[in-house]
Motif scaffolding. Sequence first.
Motif, PDB file in Angstrom:
ATOM      1  N   THR A  52      -7.237  -7.385   5.437  1.00 19.10           N
ATOM      2  CA  THR A  52      -7.577  -7.360   4.349  1.00 19.10           C
ATOM      3  C   THR A  52      -7.835  -8.285   3.540  1.00 19.10           C
ATOM      4  OG1 THR A  52      -4.955  -7.510   4.965  1.00 19.10           O
ATOM      5  CG2 THR A  52      -5.193  -5.988   4.569  1.00 19.10           C
ATOM      6  N   THR A  53      -6.675  -9.588   3.352  1.00 23.07           N
ATOM      7  CA  THR A  53      -6.863 -10.747   3.192  1.00 23.07           C
ATOM      8  C   THR A  53      -8.586 -11.592   4.117  1.00 23.07           C
ATOM      9  OG1 THR A  53      -4.523 -11.180   2.696  1.00 23.07           O
ATOM     10  CG2 THR A  53      -5.862 -13.304   2.818  1.00 23.07           C
ATOM     11  N   GLY A  54      -9.102 -12.102   3.071  1.00 25.47           N
ATOM     12  CA  GLY A  54     -10.757 -12.599   3.363  1.00 25.47           C
ATOM     13  C   GLY A  54     -11.558 -11.993   3.504  1.00 25.47           C
ATOM     14  N   TYR A  55     -10.713 -10.630   4.067  1.00 24.50           N
ATOM     15  CA  TYR A  55     -11.988  -9.490   4.916  1.00 24.50           C
ATOM     16  C   TYR A  55     -12.845  -9.702   3.913  1.00 24.50           C
ATOM     17  CZ  TYR A  55     -14.866  -6.516   7.598  1.00 24.50           C
ATOM     18  OH  TYR A  55     -15.224  -5.731   8.158  1.00 24.50           O
ATOM     19  N   ASP A  56     -14.509  -9.821   4.244  1.00 23.70           N
ATOM     20  CA  ASP A  56     -15.639 -10.063   3.481  1.00 23.70           C
ATOM     21  C   ASP A  56     -16.791  -8.676   3.599  1.00 23.70           C
ATOM     22  OD1 ASP A  56     -17.631 -10.188   1.470  1.00 23.70           O
ATOM     23  OD2 ASP A  56     -18.920 -12.166   1.796  1.00 23.70           O
ATOM     24  N   CYS A  57     -17.337  -7.418   3.501  1.00 26.69           N
ATOM     25  CA  CYS A  57     -18.081  -6.427   3.685  1.00 26.69           C
ATOM     26  C   CYS A  57     -18.434  -5.802   2.362  1.00 26.69           C
ATOM     27  CB  CYS A  57     -17.270  -5.039   4.439  1.00 26.69           C
ATOM     28  SG  CYS A  57     -17.893  -4.350   6.019  1.00 26.69           S
ATOM     29  N   THR A  58     -19.449  -6.303   2.104  1.00 33.95           N
ATOM     30  CA  THR A  58     -19.969  -5.503   0.844  1.00 33.95           C
ATOM     31  C   THR A  58     -20.071  -3.957   0.299  1.00 33.95           C
ATOM     32  OG1 THR A  58     -22.192  -6.877   1.122  1.00 33.95           O
ATOM     33  CG2 THR A  58     -20.267  -8.321   0.498  1.00 33.95           C
ATOM     34  N   ASP A  59     -20.465  -4.041   1.510  1.00 31.34           N
ATOM     35  CA  ASP A  59     -21.151  -2.268   1.588  1.00 31.34           C
ATOM     36  C   ASP A  59     -19.836  -1.190   1.572  1.00 31.34           C
ATOM     37  OD1 ASP A  59     -21.153  -2.817   3.936  1.00 31.34           O
ATOM     38  OD2 ASP A  59     -22.813  -2.251   4.330  1.00 31.34           O
ATOM     39  N   ILE A  60     -18.698  -1.998   1.814  1.00 30.11           N
ATOM     40  CA  ILE A  60     -17.712  -0.198   1.136  1.00 30.11           C
ATOM     41  C   ILE A  60     -18.044   0.159   0.648  1.00 30.11           C
ATOM     42  CG2 ILE A  60     -15.204  -0.240   1.244  1.00 30.11           C
ATOM     43  CD1 ILE A  60     -16.224  -1.062   4.083  1.00 30.11           C
ATOM     44  N   LEU A  61     -17.357   1.257   0.007  1.00 29.16           N
ATOM     45  CA  LEU A  61     -18.001   2.261  -0.340  1.00 29.16           C
ATOM     46  C   LEU A  61     -16.796   2.592  -1.198  1.00 29.16           C
ATOM     47  CD1 LEU A  61     -21.023   3.723  -0.517  1.00 29.16           C
ATOM     48  CD2 LEU A  61     -20.520   2.287  -1.963  1.00 29.16           C
ATOM     49  N   ASN A  62     -15.262   2.792   0.146  1.00 24.98           N
ATOM     50  CA  ASN A  62     -14.023   3.511  -0.122  1.00 24.98           C
ATOM     51  C   ASN A  62     -13.450   3.012   0.589  1.00 24.98           C
ATOM     52  OD1 ASN A  62     -15.735   6.407  -0.301  1.00 24.98           O
ATOM     53  ND2 ASN A  62     -16.585   6.211   0.780  1.00 24.98           N
ATOM     54  N   ILE A  63     -11.614   3.392  -0.500  1.00 24.98           N
ATOM     55  CA  ILE A  63     -10.700   2.319   0.874  1.00 24.98           C
ATOM     56  C   ILE A  63     -10.079   3.429   0.366  1.00 24.98           C
ATOM     57  CG2 ILE A  63      -9.125   0.855  -0.051  1.00 24.98           C
ATOM     58  CD1 ILE A  63     -11.346  -1.066  -0.346  1.00 24.98           C
ATOM     59  N   GLY A  64      -8.405   3.676   1.053  1.00 27.73           N
ATOM     60  CA  GLY A  64      -7.811   4.872   1.400  1.00 27.73           C
ATOM     61  C   GLY A  64      -6.068   4.425   1.719  1.00 27.73           C
ATOM     62  N   LEU A  65      -5.789   4.537   0.661  1.00 32.93           N
ATOM     63  CA  LEU A  65      -4.070   3.937   0.636  1.00 32.93           C
ATOM     64  C   LEU A  65      -3.870   5.509   1.200  1.00 32.93           C
ATOM     65  CD1 LEU A  65      -3.732   2.600  -2.360  1.00 32.93           C
ATOM     66  CD2 LEU A  65      -4.949   1.426  -0.190  1.00 32.93           C
ATOM     67  N   PHE A  66      -3.611   5.730   2.657  1.00 28.56           N
ATOM     68  CA  PHE A  66      -2.218   6.291   3.484  1.00 28.56           C
ATOM     69  C   PHE A  66      -1.244   5.807   3.421  1.00 28.56           C
ATOM     70  CE2 PHE A  66      -6.208   9.768   5.396  1.00 28.56           C
ATOM     71  CZ  PHE A  66      -7.097   9.137   4.667  1.00 28.56           C
ATOM     72  N   ARG A  67      -0.931   5.099   2.460  1.00 24.04           N
ATOM     73  CA  ARG A  67       0.763   4.777   2.836  1.00 24.04           C
ATOM     74  C   ARG A  67       0.879   4.406   1.734  1.00 24.04           C
ATOM     75  NH1 ARG A  67       0.816  -0.937   3.710  1.00 24.04           N
ATOM     76  NH2 ARG A  67      -0.958  -2.136   4.391  1.00 24.04           N
ATOM     77  N   PRO A  68       2.332   4.193   0.953  1.00 29.40           N
ATOM     78  CA  PRO A  68       2.118   3.958  -0.606  1.00 29.40           C
ATOM     79  C   PRO A  68       2.805   1.573   0.107  1.00 29.40           C
ATOM     80  CG  PRO A  68       4.750   4.163   0.838  1.00 29.40           C
ATOM     81  CD  PRO A  68       3.670   4.897   1.626  1.00 29.40           C
ATOM     82  N   ILE A  69       2.523   1.493  -0.942  1.00 27.09           N
ATOM     83  CA  ILE A  69       2.645   0.176  -1.056  1.00 27.09           C
ATOM     84  C   ILE A  69       3.161  -0.886  -1.644  1.00 27.09           C
ATOM     85  CG2 ILE A  69       1.133  -2.221  -1.521  1.00 27.09           C
ATOM     86  CD1 ILE A  69      -1.564   0.232  -0.444  1.00 27.09           C
ATOM     87  N   PHE A  70       3.949  -1.558  -1.367  1.00 28.75           N
ATOM     88  CA  PHE A  70       4.740  -2.265  -2.276  1.00 28.75           C
ATOM     89  C   PHE A  70       5.055  -3.901  -2.881  1.00 28.75           C
ATOM     90  CE2 PHE A  70       7.465   0.976   0.431  1.00 28.75           C
ATOM     91  CZ  PHE A  70       7.143   2.551  -1.072  1.00 28.75           C
ATOM     92  N   SER A  71       4.140  -4.243  -1.885  1.00 31.97           N
ATOM     93  CA  SER A  71       4.078  -5.484  -2.626  1.00 31.97           C
ATOM     94  C   SER A  71       2.446  -5.413  -3.250  1.00 31.97           C
ATOM     95  CB  SER A  71       3.401  -5.628  -1.044  1.00 31.97           C
ATOM     96  OG  SER A  71       2.490  -7.616  -1.345  1.00 31.97           O
ATOM     97  N   PRO A  72       2.685  -6.647  -4.222  1.00 32.89           N
ATOM     98  CA  PRO A  72       1.604  -7.010  -5.709  1.00 32.89           C
ATOM     99  C   PRO A  72       0.691  -7.800  -4.858  1.00 32.89           C
ATOM    100  CG  PRO A  72       3.251  -7.453  -6.543  1.00 32.89           C
ATOM    101  CD  PRO A  72       3.789  -7.122  -5.371  1.00 32.89           C
ATOM    102  N   THR A  73       0.760  -8.120  -4.111  1.00 33.69           N
ATOM    103  CA  THR A  73      -0.337  -8.886  -3.338  1.00 33.69           C
ATOM    104  C   THR A  73      -1.231  -8.664  -2.214  1.00 33.69           C
ATOM    105  OG1 THR A  73       0.984 -11.247  -3.306  1.00 33.69           O
ATOM    106  CG2 THR A  73      -0.813 -11.202  -1.641  1.00 33.69           C
ATOM    107  N   ASP A  74      -0.474  -7.370  -1.460  1.00 34.73           N
ATOM    108  CA  ASP A  74      -1.531  -6.448  -0.628  1.00 34.73           C
ATOM    109  C   ASP A  74      -2.093  -5.985  -1.359  1.00 34.73           C
ATOM    110  OD1 ASP A  74      -0.073  -7.563   1.477  1.00 34.73           O
ATOM    111  OD2 ASP A  74       1.774  -6.067   1.812  1.00 34.73           O
ATOM    112  N   PHE A  75      -1.742  -4.614  -2.324  1.00 36.69           N
ATOM    113  CA  PHE A  75      -2.214  -4.068  -2.932  1.00 36.69           C
ATOM    114  C   PHE A  75      -3.332  -5.036  -4.053  1.00 36.69           C
ATOM    115  CE2 PHE A  75      -3.268  -2.117  -7.568  1.00 36.69           C
ATOM    116  CZ  PHE A  75      -3.340  -0.681  -7.141  1.00 36.69           C
ATOM    117  N   ILE A  76      -3.381  -5.710  -4.386  1.00 35.44           N
ATOM    118  CA  ILE A  76      -4.313  -6.646  -4.733  1.00 35.44           C
ATOM    119  C   ILE A  76      -5.334  -6.987  -4.099  1.00 35.44           C
ATOM    120  CG2 ILE A  76      -5.159  -8.982  -6.164  1.00 35.44           C
ATOM    121  CD1 ILE A  76      -2.754  -8.584  -7.605  1.00 35.44           C
ATOM    122  N   GLN A  77      -4.999  -7.131  -2.554  1.00 33.40           N
ATOM    123  CA  GLN A  77      -6.218  -7.753  -1.571  1.00 33.40           C
ATOM    124  C   GLN A  77      -6.582  -6.496  -0.974  1.00 33.40           C
ATOM    125  OE1 GLN A  77      -7.180 -10.365  -0.162  1.00 33.40           O
ATOM    126  NE2 GLN A  77      -5.639 -12.275  -1.473  1.00 33.40           N
TER     127      GLN A  77
END
Length: 846
Positions: free
Chosen positions: A551-576
């Motif tokens: 999450t925080t600070g991970y730099d991988c520019t060619d990511i094309l898909n992100i899967g949220l397989f869980r609910p997220i309740f933290s704005p920070t986590d969601f933004i990251q």
Amino acid sequence: MPDKEATARIKINKLLEAAGWRFFADGSAPANIRLEPSVTIKSTDLDALGANFEKSTKGFVDFLLLDAKGFPLLVLEAKAEGKNPLVGKEQARKYAKSQNCRFVMLSNGNLHYFWDLERGSPYVITSFPTPDSVTGYQKVTPNPQRLIEEQVGEDYIVRTQRPNYAAEAAWQNEAERPGYIQVNKLRFLRPYQLKAIHSLQTAVGDGKDRFLFEMATGTGKTLTAAAVIKLFLRSGNVRRVLFLVDRLELEDQAKKSFNDVLSTDYQTVIYKENRDDWRRAEVVVTTVQSLLFNNKYQKMFSPTDFDLVISDEAHRSIGGNARAVFDYFIGYKLGLTATPRDYLRRFDCANAGTRDPREAERRLLLDTYRTFGCENSQPTFRYSLLDGVKEGFLINPTVVDARTEVTTTLLSEEGFVVSFTDDAGEDQQQAFKQREFEKRFFADTTNQLLCKTFLENALRDPVSGEIGKSIIFAVSQNHAAKLAQILNQMADRLFPAKYQSDFAVQVTSQIPDAQQFTINFANNNLLGSGNFIPTYKTSKARICVTVGMMTTGYDCTDILNIGLFRPIFSPTDFIQIKGRGTRKHDFRAALFDDTIKEGVQQPIKTAFKLFDFFANCEYFEEDFNYDEVLKLPPSKGKGSDDGGGQGPVVVGGTYEHLGADILASMRVEEITAEGMKIDRMFFEKFEDVVRANDTVAAAVEAGQWDRVIDYVNREVFDKPEEYYTLDKLRKAAAVDRRLTLREILEKVFGLIPRFKSKDELLEEEFSKFVADRVPEPPSAIPAIKTYFKAYVTSNRVRDIIDSKHFTDLATNPFFTTRDFRDVPQQYRTLVPEYIKDYVSLNQFAP
């Protein structure tokens, strides 16, 4: 009993001694404290040195602290406990100038100020600086005007990387210039990064010394920070910089980033790797947790050791107790954050439940803005995701609504009760619910449905046509393992003979070399590369399944898909998490066949998909408009809902989806007489068990606490042999507050000498309050402290104060009407407000 004057003097004497100052010669080391001529010392007993306190005609005693050569270095003015240390400020300034001293300390034994006469106003400190630290601090001659007038252009960093770049032929030839920049990894500042630095220079011109940059993920906060570091060091306004991160893996990443752009002029070290010689570096990187552990920041550092402190992901690395670390050091402070306070603009904190994670986020964000002098919610500089997209530097996600009415029940008021903690598992009750969450709502058929939907709709790599590189966020490490297995099985059917169970990889702290996996994934060689096209360097592993490592600070520019397989309740986590896909990328850079390059239809990344199975976007954005809506097939089985459709399916006692009977997750445990025998022997036996466990011991040594906590919860707790539980261990430890599992394990492995009592933690919290709010008058500090402690520890006192039923204090034995009257009027409201915003009450529960 000593009077207030003598008590203050004794405290000051001991603080001086603890910091390495000497009233008397010690071997070859001469005394470096000199009192004013009218005060004499006849005893080596420091307690006896309180007798002559404030007996001079001036009404106070000056200490003259000397440097290693015996020259005046610092004036310390000592006042009685009941007096404000600032009372004799001007007299101290006059005396310091007569002794040619640049530094002044003002103290009444409880409240202390350090004052650099060349820098501005006195600064509250919680410890006295050491002689060596003040001597080093003296080497910096601040001149804010030099900093303000420093010319910072787009090549500010490049001129450190390669000072003569503009004269080189490859740069002057426009056709060769792009290749020259790439080969030499030159980092030119973008226009908005320049605006951030210029905004800071303006703020310095306005007399400010605290700054906050609110910059979206992917906008280069670390590069901007590097430019700020160079600005302060080059202008001579700081000697050494402390860069705080909030996770261990970010230490190496920050060091590498600074070395890439600053190493020609300045040295960067990681503190834990250079404990003995960190002073030789201009930039020191560390996690805030390592400094906070056992109050290391007070034992290993002096308040004057760093002139500039930068906090990466500021509201994480200065939240809660960590703010004490940040405020400990004198000098300039810069916070970097990707989490805008505006994210909570619709959050009704007054009606929020105490278990709503957004309430904790609200506290952290409030703390962040106030700490950096931005009480008006306006940071020094702001650059949002929308700004980045508008100016062509970032990419907005295509949000895929791939939910069923059942999965989103978790976000209802009823379903929210089934919240889960992070890997640290601080609260046993929530850790239990996390396991139930995974067990009941992520059965194999549900996971298969989600994985199938993800693979069928994922963006493909524009060069090779395979599934684009992806990150999936799971509920737990066990859930991550399950998802990786299902994805690999599906890949075998979708792409025969292409993968050998290396299509999806679990990347969590349980996995050896997991951190290296994240690096390899970014470098396109995780479990191999070029699987479809040999001349195309892209990771053979296409999906990393994690919980929170990437999450925080991970730099991988060619990511094309992100899967949220869980609910997220933290704005920070969601933004990251969302921010992992926002960076642009040219896929041709990894293709080494020019004939294929010409045929790539869309080589530039212009989109990425964010698969939202739990309506997380709607949770944070009111009436969120999804870009793409996928309706999952209905579940099959018996049962019906109120609308006549398919209801929850029960297979072998496990729920395929969440039904309305959430209370079915409750567990009734009959406690036998054997189970109630909790004593010291029980705790010691637990110590023997976990110390003998090689997995636990190795993870503790490596500092992998999420792995330790997860393992102990799964493999040690709730076993029939001993039936260890966190609650039993808390009772066996016989501490007057609620211990966390991590604290218990730290004690087991000797990382802390003992458990801090409730009162010790209260003293620490009150010290932070004093440093932050500087109570007036100082004579009221004891009454304010009594009020502070009562409000934190007593539910009854909190109810009385919050409801304003003050007459009820007359019958309250813990905090009386008289105690309340002793509290100055303004602090009767200020103390509760401060505690609600900045103090976690859970740790003080019995």
